[in-house]
Design a protein around this motif. Structure first.
Motif: not given
Length: 273
Positions: A63-80, A82-93
């Motif tokens: 049904s022409k769906v792009g499925w987003m999955e596997g978004l992870r950030v190492h615990p030592n780098y959370r809250g900085r 990086f999750g938003r950076l990855l999310h934005n990258f996939i949305v832009d794609m």
């Protein structure tokens, strides 16, 4: 050093295994699917401080769906951020793929306590498409009974959106063929159920307490070589009989009065030229 997002490579696996060990109490599936995701493509890693600290994947579904999955950030780098950076990258794609006519929407599923991802998605215009109920059971609590392999037909797909593991597809002929490739189908006492190949998350194709009771020993038989615990994905309407479901030997990871799996969707067709 600026963070870099690039396609995942086979040599990244040790970093992904480390992230998986530190996610969901070591129960994360990311390490198990790493090889197949690298082969499938559209699997990305975030590189920072000369190490892999995050991941994200886009998978093409029917049904022409792009499925987003596997978004992870190492615990030592959370809250900085990086999750938003990855999310934005996939949305832009996703937007670029929509402009090319390859997809019409982005979708993803998440656990109801994943508040950061939910807030981020809503801010970007994602809407809840549908809710499901995920419950777990222990193989040892059942006397496993071997089911019969079965064929999947369109008549078996009584839901408008069908779970397979933690992916969800819209009912269609294309989805039927996709499920036939990706799922194992079994039948016991006239009731059919799906399970993702090699995994232990089940989708009953008949609902009601009697149906679930009949299928559980067969699900335990399929799951016993794969994991000590197996999972059922049920439509949100089953919340009405949750006490009865629990008496069958199923339980919630976290107590809730609401369905605990949310499927989000962001339509993209409006941006096509």
């Amino acid at each position: 050093m600026e963070p870099i997002i690039r396609e995942a490579k086979p040599e990244d696996k040790p970093f992904i295994e480390e992230i998986a060990r530190l996610t969901w109490g070591g129960e994360d599936y990311l390490a198990r699917v790493f090889d197949s995701w690298v082969e499938d493509g559209n699997f990305y890693v975030l590189e920072f401080d000369r190490r892999i600290i995050g991941t994200a994947k886009l998978t093409f579904l029917p049904s022409k769906v792009g499925w987003m999955e596997g978004l992870r950030v190492h615990p030592n780098y959370r809250g900085r951020g990086f999750g938003r950076l990855l999310h934005n990258f996939i949305v832009d794609m996703g937007r670029k793929l929509a402009e090319e006519g390859r997809i019409d929407a982005l979708e993803f599923a998440t656990y109801f306590l994943n508040r950061e991802s939910i807030a981020m998605a809503k801010k970007d215009g994602f809407k809840v498409l549908i809710r499901f109920l995920s419950l777990a059971a222990k193989v040892k609590d059942f006397e496993p009974v071997e089911p019969e392999p079965a064929e999947l037909t369109m008549e078996d797909l009584t839901l408008g959106i069908i779970p397979l593991g933690w992916k969800f597809v819209h009912r269609s002929e294309e989805a039927l063929e996709w499920l036939r490739r990706k799922a194992e189908v079994y039948e016991i006492s006239g009731f059919k159920f799906l399970v993702e190949k090699g995994r232990a998350t089940f989708t009953p194709l008949s609902f009601g307490l009697g149906c679930i009771r009949a299928m559980l020993p067969a699900m335990a038989w399929v799951a016993k070589e794969r994991d000590e615990v197996f999972e059922l994905m049920l439509p949100a309407s089953m919340m009405e009989v949750l006490p009865g479901i629990k008496r069958l030997g199923l339980g919630l990871w976290d107590e809730t009065d609401e369905p605990n799996v949310l499927v989000f969707r962001k339509g993209l067709r409006a941006i096509q030229g």
